[in-house]
Write a protein that holds these residues in place. Structure first.
Motif, PDB file in Angstrom:
ATOM      1  N   ARG A   1       0.988  -0.718   0.093  1.00 15.33           N
ATOM      2  CA  ARG A   1      -0.041  -0.487   0.171  1.00 15.33           C
ATOM      3  C   ARG A   1       0.916   1.391   0.233  1.00 15.33           C
ATOM      4  NH1 ARG A   1      -3.736   2.176   4.977  1.00 15.33           N
ATOM      5  NH2 ARG A   1      -4.664   3.908   4.049  1.00 15.33           N
ATOM      6  N   TYR A   2       0.883   2.279  -0.920  1.00 12.87           N
ATOM      7  CA  TYR A   2       1.187   3.651  -0.946  1.00 12.87           C
ATOM      8  C   TYR A   2       0.816   4.483  -0.403  1.00 12.87           C
ATOM      9  CZ  TYR A   2       3.408   0.398  -4.234  1.00 12.87           C
ATOM     10  OH  TYR A   2       4.660  -1.209  -5.014  1.00 12.87           O
ATOM     11  N   LEU A   3       1.072   4.878   0.332  1.00 16.91           N
ATOM     12  CA  LEU A   3       1.073   6.359   1.273  1.00 16.91           C
ATOM     13  C   LEU A   3       1.443   7.491   0.935  1.00 16.91           C
ATOM     14  CD1 LEU A   3       0.636   4.536   5.123  1.00 16.91           C
ATOM     15  CD2 LEU A   3      -0.947   4.669   3.345  1.00 16.91           C
ATOM     16  N   TYR A   4       0.440   8.559   0.417  1.00 16.56           N
ATOM     17  CA  TYR A   4       1.219   9.936  -0.037  1.00 16.56           C
ATOM     18  C   TYR A   4       0.725  11.296   1.017  1.00 16.56           C
ATOM     19  CZ  TYR A   4       2.093   7.650  -4.351  1.00 16.56           C
ATOM     20  OH  TYR A   4       2.593   6.894  -4.598  1.00 16.56           O
ATOM     21  N   ARG A   5       0.996  12.210   1.446  1.00 16.91           N
ATOM     22  CA  ARG A   5       1.277  13.522   2.600  1.00 16.91           C
ATOM     23  C   ARG A   5       1.520  14.661   1.420  1.00 16.91           C
ATOM     24  NH1 ARG A   5       4.128  13.020   6.090  1.00 16.91           N
ATOM     25  NH2 ARG A   5       2.966  11.432   7.545  1.00 16.91           N
ATOM     26  N   ASP A   6       0.629  15.899   0.806  1.00 12.41           N
ATOM     27  CA  ASP A   6       0.480  16.525   0.344  1.00 12.41           C
ATOM     28  C   ASP A   6       1.533  16.317  -1.356  1.00 12.41           C
ATOM     29  OD1 ASP A   6       0.746  18.082   2.148  1.00 12.41           O
ATOM     30  OD2 ASP A   6       1.878  18.225   2.960  1.00 12.41           O
ATOM     31  N   GLY A   7       0.785  15.059  -1.953  1.00 13.46           N
ATOM     32  CA  GLY A   7       0.863  13.914  -2.958  1.00 13.46           C
ATOM     33  C   GLY A   7       2.036  13.985  -2.807  1.00 13.46           C
ATOM     34  N   LEU A   8       3.610  13.640  -2.111  1.00 11.04           N
ATOM     35  CA  LEU A   8       4.406  12.872  -1.950  1.00 11.04           C
ATOM     36  C   LEU A   8       4.461  12.195  -1.314  1.00 11.04           C
ATOM     37  CD1 LEU A   8       6.451  16.424  -0.442  1.00 11.04           C
ATOM     38  CD2 LEU A   8       6.759  14.879  -3.015  1.00 11.04           C
ATOM     39  N   LEU A   9       5.575  10.780  -1.640  1.00  4.82           N
ATOM     40  CA  LEU A   9       5.104   8.998  -1.754  1.00  4.82           C
ATOM     41  C   LEU A   9       5.812   9.337  -0.409  1.00  4.82           C
ATOM     42  CD1 LEU A   9       4.516   5.939  -1.570  1.00  4.82           C
ATOM     43  CD2 LEU A   9       6.689   5.933  -2.594  1.00  4.82           C
ATOM     44  N   VAL A  10       5.306   8.623   1.237  1.00  8.98           N
ATOM     45  CA  VAL A  10       5.625   8.691   2.196  1.00  8.98           C
ATOM     46  C   VAL A  10       6.135   7.430   2.798  1.00  8.98           C
ATOM     47  CG1 VAL A  10       5.786  11.039   2.462  1.00  8.98           C
ATOM     48  CG2 VAL A  10       4.279   9.781   3.636  1.00  8.98           C
ATOM     49  N   LYS A  11       5.370   6.411   2.054  1.00  5.48           N
ATOM     50  CA  LYS A  11       5.701   5.661   3.592  1.00  5.48           C
ATOM     51  C   LYS A  11       4.956   4.455   2.517  1.00  5.48           C
ATOM     52  CE  LYS A  11       4.687   5.819   7.351  1.00  5.48           C
ATOM     53  NZ  LYS A  11       4.207   5.718   8.597  1.00  5.48           N
ATOM     54  N   VAL A  12       5.332   3.065   2.605  1.00  6.13           N
ATOM     55  CA  VAL A  12       5.148   1.401   1.654  1.00  6.13           C
ATOM     56  C   VAL A  12       4.963   1.019   2.636  1.00  6.13           C
ATOM     57  CG1 VAL A  12       5.410   0.247  -0.331  1.00  6.13           C
ATOM     58  CG2 VAL A  12       6.130   2.671  -0.861  1.00  6.13           C
TER      59      VAL A  12
END
Length: 246
Positions: A128-139
């Motif tokens: 699962r790919y998590l984003y913050r402000d459009g930036l990938l922050v965590k997998v």
């Protein structure tokens, strides 16, 4: 160790190598995709790019090339490493899915913001790919709370830190941009394996008018089993852009 690196970094480039000008921020899609697909993020409305890493023998160690549409989303990406794996992804017409030209079972699914939704490839199906402000922050793993990777960025959106978590080893790669004009490098990257320094690289570059590199000298020092090795590398970039009329 660091003193040796910083003395050598002044040698490989011809002409004056200056710090990148403060121009455009990095687009979130560009920064995020560069993290997962392993290429250097670029500024501006990039149309095509090629990045070639050369070893001390002046032969390519790695080649990465890509093509973006006018909205800034990846259309095609190709990467190859000497003695390593290769990939060639092509976005299907009318879809947001990048399909491997080498094995069509391998795909990268994007959303309307050009963010990675899923990857179908051996060992990465349940992520699962998590984003913050459009930036990938965590997998993360979709089946439990396990985190595979975390990404961090500078205030202008440049990828600068990656943490990879494993059962036996946690690896951190952190890149620090130049902070003072008198510092002889543009970027200093440290790699830590369970807190132990195993990688140190100093990079100095020449830049185009957009602030993207044209050529970089890279001095890399690695430690393995108590032995230290040093290599002088060079990275050459070719970047084309969409015009303001496009």
């Amino acid at each position: 160790m660091k003193k040796t690196l910083l003395c050598l970094i002044l040698l490989p480039l011809t002409g004056e190598a200056a710090q990148a000008p403060e121009v455009l921020p990095f687009a979130p899609a560009m920064a995020s995709l560069s993290n997962e697909l392993a290429f250097d993020a670029l500024r501006g409305r990039v149309k095509t790019f090629e990045q070639i890493l050369y070893g001390e023998d002046s032969l390519p160690l790695m080649v990465a090339k890509g093509r973006f549409d006018k909205s800034g989303c990846l259309v095609e990406y190709e990467r190859s490493e000497r003695g390593g794996e290769s990939m060639h992804l092509i976005r299907q017409a009318g879809s947001d899915t990048l399909v491997s030209a080498l094995d069509k079972r391998n795909t990268v699914v994007l959303d309307k913001h050009c963010q990675i939704v899923s990857i179908t490839s051996p060992g990465v199906e349940h992520r699962r790919y998590l984003y913050r402000d459009g930036l990938l922050v965590k997998v993360k793993d979709t089946r439990d709370a396990w985190v595979y990777k975390e990404y961090f960025y500078t205030p202008e959106g440049m990828p600068n830190t990656m943490v990879m978590y494993g059962e036996q080893h946690d690896v951190l790669m952190a890149t620090e941009p130049k902070r003072k004009l008198e510092e002889p490098w543009d970027f200093l990257t440290r790699g830590l394996d369970n807190g132990r320094l195993f990688y140190l690289a100093a990079k100095k570059c020449r830049y185009d008018d957009v602030g993207n590199p044209l050529e970089c000298a890279n001095i890399v020092e690695t430690q393995d089993g108590g032995k230290t090795a040093q290599e002088r590398q060079q990275i050459r970039y070719t970047t084309t852009y969409y015009s303001q009329k496009d």
